[in-house]
Design a protein around this motif. Structure first.
Motif, mmCIF file in Angstrom:
data_model
loop_
_atom_site.group_PDB
_atom_site.id
_atom_site.type_symbol
_atom_site.label_atom_id
_atom_site.label_comp_id
_atom_site.label_asym_id
_atom_site.label_seq_id
_atom_site.Cartn_x
_atom_site.Cartn_y
_atom_site.Cartn_z
ATOM 1 N N GLU A 168 10.336 2.878 -11.023
ATOM 2 C CA GLU A 168 9.214 3.430 -10.268
ATOM 3 C C GLU A 168 8.867 2.539 -9.081
ATOM 4 O OE1 GLU A 168 9.355 3.100 -13.538
ATOM 5 O OE2 GLU A 168 9.501 5.221 -14.107
ATOM 6 N N TYR B 263 2.539 1.777 -3.364
ATOM 7 C CA TYR B 263 1.625 1.910 -4.501
ATOM 8 C C TYR B 263 1.793 0.790 -5.518
ATOM 9 C CZ TYR B 263 0.993 6.574 -2.533
ATOM 10 O OH TYR B 263 0.733 7.621 -1.678
ATOM 11 N N ILE B 264 1.938 -0.433 -4.999
ATOM 12 C CA ILE B 264 1.962 -1.623 -5.851
ATOM 13 C C ILE B 264 0.988 -2.628 -5.261
ATOM 14 C CG2 ILE B 264 4.327 -1.278 -6.671
ATOM 15 C CD1 ILE B 264 5.266 -3.316 -4.628
ATOM 16 N N SER B 265 0.667 -3.680 -6.013
ATOM 17 C CA SER B 265 -0.285 -4.671 -5.514
ATOM 18 C C SER B 265 0.371 -5.565 -4.467
ATOM 19 C CB SER B 265 -0.815 -5.524 -6.661
ATOM 20 O OG SER B 265 0.204 -6.392 -7.148
ATOM 21 N N GLY C 64 9.198 3.409 -5.069
ATOM 22 C CA GLY C 64 8.122 3.208 -4.120
ATOM 23 C C GLY C 64 8.545 2.364 -2.932
ATOM 24 N N GLN D 171 0.830 -1.207 0.000
ATOM 25 C CA GLN D 171 0.000 0.000 0.000
ATOM 26 C C GLN D 171 0.859 1.250 0.000
ATOM 27 O OE1 GLN D 171 -2.509 0.265 3.446
ATOM 28 N NE2 GLN D 171 -3.231 2.337 2.969
#
Length: 278
Positions: A65, A45-47, A69, A42
């Motif tokens: 990217e 910003y990734i699954s 993150g 979370q």
């Protein structure tokens, strides 16, 4: 990409961060130290599935990217960020330019060496800090513009390089150092401009630059031709400050030598001109 080491590294960094550190509620049914996988995902910003695969050493090659993150989510410092990129097979982008800020502890060190002349140089051999004896031996760097504090520029374009005995050897060394800096900071406009200025203004630098040499022998002893006290022969030692890409250069005289007495005299008279009547 070293999937196994990357997985172990991610897990170790995740487990050291408390929910409070990340601004998340701790809850009452937390079975794992640190953050949960879904919490890292979370924050990055990734699954959760993507992050879980990375920690299980079966994930795809992460993009810059994704690595950015993860760096943010796991609160990595510069060394950890670089290590993360290395494990992912994608070296971290270089810093924008050579660091010029000198740590307070290094500044204090310079002034705790009253019998030694000491300077700090950047990756491009700009003098960015000095003690009083270095100013007396070489020049009062506070009284010259910043461009004239760069030892590479002085060596090839002037003003003169403090009358040192090893100017030719230093020119070779300086070219090698500048080539290293150019490779490390390819997008820095100051580094590019300095190289262009030297190539156009000095045929000798242009020839040395074209040789593409990346190693050089250190000069351990040099003589300064001081305008007031004459020749001063000193030992020259350079200490790396690896995290700042800087060097502390320390000039010391042999105990009991004439140079030791000369340095003692310079420490007393400082940067004042000896030929000016009081």
């Amino acid at each position: 990409m070293d999937r196994r080491e990357l997985a172990l590294f991610l897990r170790s960094r995740r487990e050291r961060i408390s929910p409070a550190d990340a601004g998340l509620p701790a809850g009452t049914r937390r079975r794992t130290p640190g953050l949960r996988r879904e919490e890292v995902a979370q924050l990055a910003y990734i699954s959760t599935e993507y992050y879980t695969r990375l920690e299980q050493a079966r994930g795809p090659h992460p993009s810059r990217e994704v690595l950015a993150g993860l760096t943010r989510a796991l609160r990595l410092d510069d060394a950890e960020r670089a290590h993360l990129h290395t494990l992912a097979g994608m070296p971290a982008a270089p810093p924008p330019g050579p660091p010029r800020e000198v740590r307070r502890s290094i500044l204090d060190l310079l002034h705790r060496l009253p019998q030694a002349a000491a300077i700090v140089t950047s990756a491009t051999l700009e003098v960015i800090a000095w003690n009083d004896l270095a100013a007396a031996l070489m020049t009062d760097f506070s009284a010259v513009p910043r461009r004239d504090r760069n030892l590479v520029r002085r060596a090839f374009l002037g003003p003169q390089l403090f009358g040192v005995s090893d100017v030719e050897e230093f020119r070779v060394h300086a070219t090698v150092k500048l080539r290293t800096a150019a490779a490390r900071y390819p997008d820095d406009p100051e580094v590019s401009a300095l190289i262009a200025e030297l190539r156009s203004g000095s045929p000798q630098f242009a020839a040395l630059w074209s040789a593409h040499d990346v190693t050089t022998a250190p000069v351990l002893v040099k003589t300064f031709q001081h305008p007031q006290v004459g020749p001063v022969t000193v030992n020259c030692d350079a200490l790396d400050i690896a995290d700042r890409d800087q060097n502390v250069v320390i000039y010391t005289a042999e105990p009991g030598s004439p140079a030791e007495e000369t340095l003692r005299l310079l420490s007393v008279i400082g940067t004042q001109r000896m030929d000016v009547p009081r």
